[in-house]
Write an enzyme that holds these catalytic residues in place. Sequence first.
Site, PDB file in Angstrom:
ATOM      1  N   GLY A  82     -41.885  -8.494   0.745  1.00 51.30           N
ATOM      2  CA  GLY A  82     -42.188  -7.269   0.012  1.00 51.30           C
ATOM      3  C   GLY A  82     -43.096  -6.278   0.729  1.00 51.30           C
ATOM      4  O   GLY A  82     -43.735  -5.455   0.069  1.00 51.30           O
ATOM      5  N   ASN A  99     -30.768   1.350   1.124  1.00 49.92           N
ATOM      6  CA  ASN A  99     -31.182   0.077   1.724  1.00 49.92           C
ATOM      7  C   ASN A  99     -31.861   0.359   3.052  1.00 49.92           C
ATOM      8  O   ASN A  99     -31.586   1.365   3.696  1.00 49.92           O
ATOM      9  CB  ASN A  99     -29.941  -0.800   1.961  1.00 49.92           C
ATOM     10  N   ASN A 105     -42.113  -3.805   2.504  1.00 54.80           N
ATOM     11  CA  ASN A 105     -41.544  -2.472   2.245  1.00 54.80           C
ATOM     12  C   ASN A 105     -41.827  -2.026   0.817  1.00 54.80           C
ATOM     13  O   ASN A 105     -42.070  -0.847   0.569  1.00 54.80           O
ATOM     14  CB  ASN A 105     -40.038  -2.459   2.520  1.00 54.80           C
ATOM     15  N   MET A 142     -31.845 -10.143  -0.759  1.00 56.56           N
ATOM     16  CA  MET A 142     -30.918 -10.997  -0.014  1.00 56.56           C
ATOM     17  C   MET A 142     -29.607 -11.312  -0.740  1.00 56.56           C
ATOM     18  O   MET A 142     -28.891 -12.230  -0.359  1.00 56.56           O
ATOM     19  CB  MET A 142     -31.618 -12.310   0.386  1.00 56.56           C
ATOM     20  N   HIS A 171     -32.381  -1.428   6.801  1.00 55.01           N
ATOM     21  CA  HIS A 171     -31.838  -2.509   7.629  1.00 55.01           C
ATOM     22  C   HIS A 171     -32.536  -2.484   8.990  1.00 55.01           C
ATOM     23  O   HIS A 171     -32.694  -1.420   9.584  1.00 55.01           O
ATOM     24  CB  HIS A 171     -30.321  -2.314   7.794  1.00 55.01           C
TER      25      HIS A 171
HETATM   26  C1  GRF Z   1     -36.944  -5.891   6.450  1.00 53.41           C
HETATM   27  O1  GRF Z   1     -36.885  -6.120   7.838  1.00 53.41           O
HETATM   28  C2  GRF Z   1     -35.755  -5.107   5.977  1.00 53.41           C
HETATM   29  O2  GRF Z   1     -35.283  -4.201   6.932  1.00 53.41           O
HETATM   30  C3  GRF Z   1     -34.721  -6.175   5.759  1.00 53.41           C
HETATM   31  O3  GRF Z   1     -35.451  -7.270   5.237  1.00 53.41           O
HETATM   32  C4  GRF Z   1     -36.805  -7.186   5.671  1.00 53.41           C
HETATM   33  C5  GRF Z   1     -37.659  -7.195   4.434  1.00 53.41           C
HETATM   34  O4  GRF Z   1     -39.018  -7.247   4.719  1.00 53.41           O
HETATM   35  N1  GRF Z   1     -33.654  -5.716   4.913  1.00 53.41           N
HETATM   36  P1  GRF Z   1     -40.092  -7.088   3.549  1.00 53.41           P
HETATM   37  O5  GRF Z   1     -39.737  -8.108   2.492  1.00 53.41           O
HETATM   38  O6  GRF Z   1     -40.020  -5.697   3.025  1.00 53.41           O
HETATM   39  O7  GRF Z   1     -41.424  -7.392   4.196  1.00 53.41           O
END
Ligand code: GRF
Length: 194
Positions: free
Chosen positions: A20, A112, A22, A95, A114
């Site tokens: 989390g 999203n 992000n 996921m 990526h």
């Molecule tokens: C990130 O690298 C994002 O790009 C990918 O999954 C990861 C999630 O990281 N889809 P976080 O849970 O936000 O730390």
Amino acid sequence: MIKSIGPKKLKTSVFISGNGSNLKSLIRFSKKRYSPIDIVFVVTNNKKARGLLFSKKNNIETKTYSFFKKKDAEIRILKDLHKRKVNLICLAGFMKILSQNFIKRFKGKIVNIHPSLLPKYKGLNTHKRVINNKEKYSGCTVHLVNSKLDSGKIIMQKKVKVRKNDNFTKLANRILKEEHILYPKAIKKLLSNL
Ligand code: GRF
């Protein structure tokens, strides 16, 4: 398409499964006066997701859905999003792959992030594949979600140089820092283009 956001912030839901980081950066962004989004609801498939600490700490309503029966989970999520008048979904390390039906219901309103320079390296284990292929650059991409994995319209990308002594963790961490900057910028761009 997302309709005009007007003077009010757009009610947003973030979907997570893990750390989390992000989500944390999006919460920080949403609290800025100029931010076009208000995070009202956090969705997860994993009740142990570390990222849930951030939504709880910030008093954002959070709900866990079992994806054992994906169709049922999606129906329940759609209902809950509708109830909360959510108009934008940000996937942030979520996921599970959403069904075509779900995406159709939120067409043009799901984004999203990526960790690669799409269209290169769709799917999982991006950093490992980038390093094995001796790529000079990798990076991250924010894109709209369509029914094909990591294939929707690209909103913004950030290039990151792959260093000679990089391993999976070093590269992943450097890219993650850029993700935290890119995701809010891309949301601003998407919503200001309306
Ligand atoms: C990130 O690298 C994002 O790009 C990918 O999954 C990861 C999630 O990281 N889809 P976080 O849970 O936000 O730390």
